[in-house]
Design an enzyme around this catalytic site. Structure first.
Site, PDB file in Angstrom:
ATOM      1  N   ASP A 188      -3.427   2.593  -5.717  1.00 33.19           N
ATOM      2  CA  ASP A 188      -2.249   2.669  -4.852  1.00 33.19           C
ATOM      3  C   ASP A 188      -2.040   1.441  -3.961  1.00 33.19           C
ATOM      4  O   ASP A 188      -1.276   1.513  -2.992  1.00 33.19           O
ATOM      5  CB  ASP A 188      -2.323   3.926  -3.984  1.00 33.19           C
ATOM      6  CG  ASP A 188      -3.515   3.924  -3.037  1.00 33.19           C
ATOM      7  OD1 ASP A 188      -4.414   3.088  -3.221  1.00 33.19           O
ATOM      8  OD2 ASP A 188      -3.556   4.773  -2.125  1.00 33.19           O
ATOM      9  N   GLU A 189      -2.665   0.332  -4.273  1.00 30.65           N
ATOM     10  CA  GLU A 189      -2.444  -0.868  -3.463  1.00 30.65           C
ATOM     11  C   GLU A 189      -2.674  -2.122  -4.288  1.00 30.65           C
ATOM     12  O   GLU A 189      -3.418  -2.116  -5.270  1.00 30.65           O
ATOM     13  CB  GLU A 189      -3.349  -0.871  -2.227  1.00 30.65           C
ATOM     14  CG  GLU A 189      -4.827  -0.888  -2.544  1.00 30.65           C
ATOM     15  CD  GLU A 189      -5.705  -0.971  -1.309  1.00 30.65           C
ATOM     16  OE1 GLU A 189      -5.336  -1.690  -0.343  1.00 30.65           O
ATOM     17  OE2 GLU A 189      -6.764  -0.321  -1.297  1.00 30.65           O
ATOM     18  N   ASP A 224       0.857  -1.187   0.000  1.00 27.13           N
ATOM     19  CA  ASP A 224       0.000   0.000   0.000  1.00 27.13           C
ATOM     20  C   ASP A 224       0.893   1.237   0.000  1.00 27.13           C
ATOM     21  O   ASP A 224       1.754   1.387   0.871  1.00 27.13           O
ATOM     22  CB  ASP A 224      -0.892  -0.020   1.238  1.00 27.13           C
ATOM     23  CG  ASP A 224      -2.098   0.901   1.127  1.00 27.13           C
ATOM     24  OD1 ASP A 224      -2.183   1.636   0.126  1.00 27.13           O
ATOM     25  OD2 ASP A 224      -2.938   0.877   2.030  1.00 27.13           O
TER      26      ASP A 224
END
Length: 417
Positions: free
Chosen positions: A121-122, A27
């Site tokens: 974003d992860e 993350d």
């Protein structure tokens, strides 16, 4: 557990035991804010609010410096500034975020082909099959953190565990810029002490329902009688939560994901109480959603709307369609019908349309196609937009409404979920 502002952070010491692990959850740390700092180092260390500068917009993200004042994503910018008056507002740059995200995902895919992006974003990574190439799961996690830092210029946090659920919980606890490894044998011990709110998928309402019955930790979930748990969250959720509380999660890392929904929503410059204008907006948004459906080769099996009022109360309504469609006219008509079931008539701040229960186009067709004429018209509009640009072609009823009557100045398009 770790909080959104980085307090309560827990990380593993160097050389920590990673026996019986193999699932990583990676993350990025305060991703949007981190990209802005990457592009403008003078912003480093400042409380940043990523959002439109008008007080009616919402916070897209915030730096950890701002989060420590209570600023959170989806909070109105006006409220965020009251909590942190000295924060600097930075308008979001979504194309740039997409570019940096692609760079990060390339690093993941250079290490293992088993990568499941969860958002911009992860991602989950299954590294069990690449140990001979890169080392143990803990070593691979360290490698990823080093490469993201050196090759992209931002930091990430990594959870390493035997299941997706525990890996995601671990990455949250280690933020920012941390690594937390939960070896297989320590899974139950790790879970039992965590609050129910730490469980992936337990939202505020479910947490309140559990806590009101004295179910406050994951150990409580594991030990509670099934019928008590069912009364709190329903039968299906009770079974799932108790399995997760025992450390059982059979979900694999999925390298291909079917989009669950496509939607667009608009936040108005001024609260709107003109019902006809709202109906028109729903049709316009449905057209935009339908265009994206056709471009992606999908059809919607259901339509949903979201209405947020001036007091920030939000209601949603959805309807299953008799036949899946990618026709904006039909989706818009259903959306307008759903609006009639929203009985509040006070001013509206935001309105949205979402296509749900997606399937590939060209499935089983009905004997009689009620949408044939609209399908032909909208297909022609797609061709025209491709030639002249999307903004040049619209319905006549929308001409002249783009900059008035409460029309949005900062439209927000929500992508594939």
């Amino acid at each position: 557990m770790g909080r959104g502002d980085g307090s309560g952070r827990i990380v593993s010491p160097p050389g920590a035991d990673d026996t019986d692990t193999g699932i990583l959850h990676v993350d990025m740390d305060a991703f949007y804010a981190a990209v802005e700092v990457l592009d403008d180092p003078s912003l480093r260390g400042l409380p940043l609010i990523i959002g439109a500068p008008d007080g009616r917009s919402v916070v897209s993200s915030a730096s950890y410096e701002a989060r420590r004042f209570g600023v959170r994503a989806a909070m109105p910018v006006g409220q965020a500034l009251r909590l942190c008056p000295h924060a600097k507002i930075v308008p979001p740059n979504f194309p740039r975020y997409q570019e940096i995200s692609a760079n990060v995902m390339e690093i993941f895919e250079s290490i293992t082909p088993l990568v499941e992006p969860l958002s911009i974003d992860e991602a989950f990574l299954d590294v069990r099959g690449v140990r001979r190439l890169w080392g143990s799961p803990g070593e691979i996690a360290q490698l990823i953190r080093r490469r993201v830092q050196s090759e992209v210029g931002i930091t990430c946090s990594v959870g390493v565990a035997s299941t997706k659920h525990v890996a995601k919980m671990a990455s949250t606890l280690s933020k920012p810029d941390g690594l937390l490894i939960i070896p297989g044998a320590a899974t139950q011990r790790f879970l039992d002490t965590r609050p129910v709110r730490a469980m992936w998928g337990v939202g505020p309402k479910a947490a309140e329902a559990l806590e009101s019955r004295g179910i406050r930790t994951i150990a409580d979930v594991r030990l509670t009688a099934p019928d008590v748990l069912e009364r709190a969250v329903g039968a299906a959720s009770a079974v799932r939560l108790q399995a997760l509380a025992r450390g059982e999660d059979a979900r694999e890392v999925e390298t291909t994901r079917v989009e669950k929904s496509i939607g667009h929503e608009e936040t108005f410059d001024h609260d709107v109480d003109d019902r006809e204008f709202l109906r028109s907006e729903l049709l316009r948004l449905a057209d935009r959603v339908a265009t994206r459906l056709r471009r992606a080769g999908w059809e919607a099996g259901a339509v949903a709307i979201k209405v947020r009022f001036a007091d920030f109360t939000t209601v949603t309504r959805s309807q299953t369609l008799s036949e899946p469609t990618s026709v904006g006219q039909r989706m818009g008509e259903h959306a307008q019908g759903l609006l009639e079931h929203v009985h509040r008539r006070d001013p509206v701040r935001l309105i949205g349309v979402r296509a749900e229960r997606l399937r590939e186009s060209g499935g089983v067709s009905a004997l009689w196609d009620d949408d044939a004429e609209w399908r032909r018209i909208e297909g022609a509009l797609d061709d025209a937009r491709a030639r002249f640009g999307a903004r040049m072609i619209t319905r006549a009823r929308h001409v002249g409404t783009g900059e008035g009557r409460g029309a949005p100045q900062h439209p927000r398009a929500h992508g594939l979920d």
